[in-house]
Design a protein around this motif. Structure first.
Motif, short mmCIF file in Angstrom:
data_model
loop_
_atom_site.label_atom_id
_atom_site.label_comp_id
_atom_site.label_asym_id
_atom_site.label_seq_id
_atom_site.Cartn_x
_atom_site.Cartn_y
_atom_site.Cartn_z
N ASN A 41 0.82 -1.20 0.00
CA ASN A 41 0.00 0.00 0.00
C ASN A 41 0.86 1.26 0.00
O ASN A 41 0.36 2.35 -0.19
N ASN A 44 3.34 6.71 4.00
CA ASN A 44 2.95 8.12 4.02
C ASN A 44 4.14 8.98 3.58
O ASN A 44 5.28 8.54 3.64
N CYS A 49 3.90 4.39 8.36
CA CYS A 49 2.96 3.43 7.81
C CYS A 49 1.98 3.04 8.91
O CYS A 49 2.40 2.75 10.02
N GLN A 50 0.71 3.05 8.60
CA GLN A 50 -0.30 2.69 9.60
C GLN A 50 -0.81 1.28 9.35
O GLN A 50 -0.94 0.85 8.21
N ASN A 51 -1.09 0.58 10.40
CA ASN A 51 -1.63 -0.78 10.29
C ASN A 51 -3.09 -0.75 9.85
O ASN A 51 -3.80 0.23 10.08
N LEU A 52 -3.50 -1.87 9.25
CA LEU A 52 -4.91 -2.04 8.90
C LEU A 52 -5.76 -2.02 10.17
O LEU A 52 -5.27 -2.26 11.26
N THR A 54 -7.14 0.29 11.86
CA THR A 54 -7.01 1.37 12.82
C THR A 54 -7.65 2.62 12.21
O THR A 54 -7.81 2.70 10.98
N TYR A 57 -5.48 4.35 9.40
CA TYR A 57 -5.18 3.72 8.12
C TYR A 57 -5.89 4.44 6.99
O TYR A 57 -7.06 4.78 7.08
N ASP A 58 -5.17 4.70 5.91
CA ASP A 58 -5.73 5.37 4.74
C ASP A 58 -5.34 4.56 3.51
O ASP A 58 -4.18 4.56 3.10
N PHE A 59 -6.30 3.84 2.93
CA PHE A 59 -6.01 3.00 1.77
C PHE A 59 -5.52 3.85 0.62
O PHE A 59 -6.06 4.91 0.33
#
Length: 81
Positions: A41, A44, A49-52, A54, A57-59
């Motif tokens: 994915n 940023n 990087c954000q986990n799914l 949460t 999270y921004d796809f």
């Protein structure tokens, strides 16, 4: 492989350790052969990087075309072989 042909070998890791996270796809694989692929994915702009699953999270919508290309090319490869 199909994936490395699309994104280039430097963006494809065939040696990535197997992991399932919270996927229950393994139950499907008990019934018929298959595989699970992770399509990155990205990160940023600040490198984070954000986990799914949460609220942060921004796809990455831009990855959709790349993912669709993978499935089309994989299907073509299988039909030709």
């Amino acid at each position: 492989t199909v994936a490395s042909g699309i994104v280039g070998a430097t963006h494809f890791d065939i040696a990535m350790p197997a992991r399932t996270g919270s996927e229950d796809f393994a139950f499907m694989l008990e019934r018929c052969p298959g595989a699970l692929i992770f399509i990155g994915n990205g990160v940023n702009p600040d490198g984070s990087c954000q986990n799914l699953h949460t609220s942060l999270y921004d796809f990455n919508d831009e990855i959709l075309a790349l993912g669709a290309t993978y499935w089309v090319m994989l299907t073509r490869a299988e039909l030709v072989s």
